[in-house]
Design an enzyme around this catalytic site. Structure first.
Site, PDB file in Angstrom:
ATOM      1  N   ASP A  68       0.855  -1.185   0.000  1.00 44.90           N
ATOM      2  CA  ASP A  68       0.000   0.000   0.000  1.00 44.90           C
ATOM      3  C   ASP A  68       0.890   1.234   0.000  1.00 44.90           C
ATOM      4  O   ASP A  68       2.032   1.191   0.472  1.00 44.90           O
ATOM      5  CB  ASP A  68      -0.910   0.016   1.235  1.00 44.90           C
ATOM      6  CG  ASP A  68      -2.143   0.894   1.031  1.00 44.90           C
ATOM      7  OD1 ASP A  68      -3.255   0.340   0.948  1.00 44.90           O
ATOM      8  OD2 ASP A  68      -1.994   2.125   0.939  1.00 44.90           O
ATOM      9  N   ASP A  86       4.138   1.947  -4.434  1.00 38.98           N
ATOM     10  CA  ASP A  86       3.148   2.015  -5.505  1.00 38.98           C
ATOM     11  C   ASP A  86       3.237   0.730  -6.326  1.00 38.98           C
ATOM     12  O   ASP A  86       4.274   0.437  -6.927  1.00 38.98           O
ATOM     13  CB  ASP A  86       3.443   3.238  -6.379  1.00 38.98           C
ATOM     14  CG  ASP A  86       2.418   3.455  -7.472  1.00 38.98           C
ATOM     15  OD1 ASP A  86       1.663   2.512  -7.792  1.00 38.98           O
ATOM     16  OD2 ASP A  86       2.374   4.568  -8.030  1.00 38.98           O
ATOM     17  N   ASP A 111      -8.903  -4.796  -2.553  1.00 42.43           N
ATOM     18  CA  ASP A 111     -10.101  -4.095  -2.089  1.00 42.43           C
ATOM     19  C   ASP A 111      -9.954  -2.593  -2.313  1.00 42.43           C
ATOM     20  O   ASP A 111     -10.586  -1.787  -1.639  1.00 42.43           O
ATOM     21  CB  ASP A 111     -10.325  -4.396  -0.600  1.00 42.43           C
ATOM     22  CG  ASP A 111     -11.708  -3.979  -0.107  1.00 42.43           C
ATOM     23  OD1 ASP A 111     -12.673  -4.087  -0.892  1.00 42.43           O
ATOM     24  OD2 ASP A 111     -11.825  -3.539   1.057  1.00 42.43           O
ATOM     25  N   LYS A 151     -12.162  -5.564  -6.275  1.00 37.32           N
ATOM     26  CA  LYS A 151     -13.367  -4.738  -6.126  1.00 37.32           C
ATOM     27  C   LYS A 151     -13.474  -3.745  -7.277  1.00 37.32           C
ATOM     28  O   LYS A 151     -12.476  -3.182  -7.721  1.00 37.32           O
ATOM     29  CB  LYS A 151     -13.330  -3.962  -4.805  1.00 37.32           C
ATOM     30  CG  LYS A 151     -14.525  -3.009  -4.638  1.00 37.32           C
ATOM     31  CD  LYS A 151     -14.694  -2.561  -3.208  1.00 37.32           C
ATOM     32  CE  LYS A 151     -13.656  -1.565  -2.771  1.00 37.32           C
ATOM     33  NZ  LYS A 151     -13.904  -1.133  -1.364  1.00 37.32           N
TER      34      LYS A 151
END
EC number: 2.1.1.166
Length: 269
Positions: A68, A86, A111, A151
């Site tokens: 993250d 990244d 997600d 997602k």
């Protein structure tokens, strides 16, 4: 009590960092994502709720890595590696590849969601963009037969993205877990069985049968990929048509043999 309050309170009681942990639990219950010993990569992993669930499911013999842009606080109860970076940058992907090893990941999950603007079309487009980035990373990191969960917000670009994912996997379903808020447009694409086969159904190729399988079919190899060939003996070089290409092996039938009609015609002459 609203759905949001229910899962928020439950996450606090059970020690999960985010209510979204229950979405992954519900997706896993429906799609059987995780097995003990699996290697899992979580893209956009902060604050760590999905990391917790993945670590529980794969156990001590498994490997869980989260990446993250934000810092992810250490997970004291779980052996999880986190990378701050990244995922679209080669440097970060290099660290990911080192963390999971040469075999690759069994499951890649994402997600991620964009910063919301309140403008539906824009939020949807940004969501699809993030999902496509996750898809690119998943294709690079997954082992043959691996699974991918991502997602994405519903909207006009979803169908095209879904078909792009479907083309690379054996199976795809769209899941709306109960833990998603009723007002949310989010869905999860669950893709099973990354297909990295060097052949596809319908291909006609020439192969040499090198072994015989347990069921009596011949086995040929294309770039290390096993193809079961019916009605072929070891040592034969034959032209075949691929009828099914699975992630780790495929099936083919011979197309270089004479037809019964031609044999009968020859005998008549």
């Amino acid at each position: 009590m609203s759905g949001k309050d229910e899962y928020y309170n439950k996450s606090k009681q059970q020690g999960y960092r985010a209510r979204s942990a229950y979405k992954l639990k519900q997706i896993d219950e429906e799609a059987n994502l995780f097995e003990r010993g699996d290697t899992v990569v979580d893209l956009g992993a902060a604050p760590g709720g999905w990391l917790q669930v993945a670590a529980e499911e794969v156990g001590e013999s498994g490997t869980v890595v989260g990446v993250d842009l934000q810092r992810i606080d250490d997970l004291d109860d779980h052996d999880v590696e986190t990378i701050r970076g990244d995922m679209t940058e080669e440097r970060t992907r290099h660290y990911l590849r080192e963390a999971i090893g040469e075999r690759g990941a069994d499951v890649v999950i994402s997600d991620m969601a964009p910063n919301m603007t309140g403008e539906y079309a824009l939020d949807h487009a940004r969501s699809v963009h993030l999902a496509r980035q996750a898809f690119d990373v998943a294709e690079e990191l997954l082992a043959p037969g691996g699974d991918f969960v991502v997602k994405v917000f519903q909207g006009e670009d979803l169908d095209a993205f879904r078909e792009d994912v479907r083309a690379e996997f054996e199976y795809l379903r769209t899941v709306s877990p109960p833990a998603s808020r009723d007002s949310s447009s989010e869905v999860y694409l669950v893709a099973k069985g990354l297909n990295t086969a060097p052949v596809a159904a319908g291909d006609r190729i020439e192969v040499t049968v090198e072994e015989r399988g347990d069921e009596g079919d011949g086995i040929a190899y294309v770039e290390g990929y096993s193809i079961f060939v019916s009605d072929a003996d070891v040592g034969e070089t034959v032209t075949v048509e691929v009828v099914d290409a699975k992630p780790r092996f495929g099936f083919a039938t011979r197309v270089d043999v004479g037809t019964p009609d031609s044999d009968e015609s020859d005998e008549g002459e």
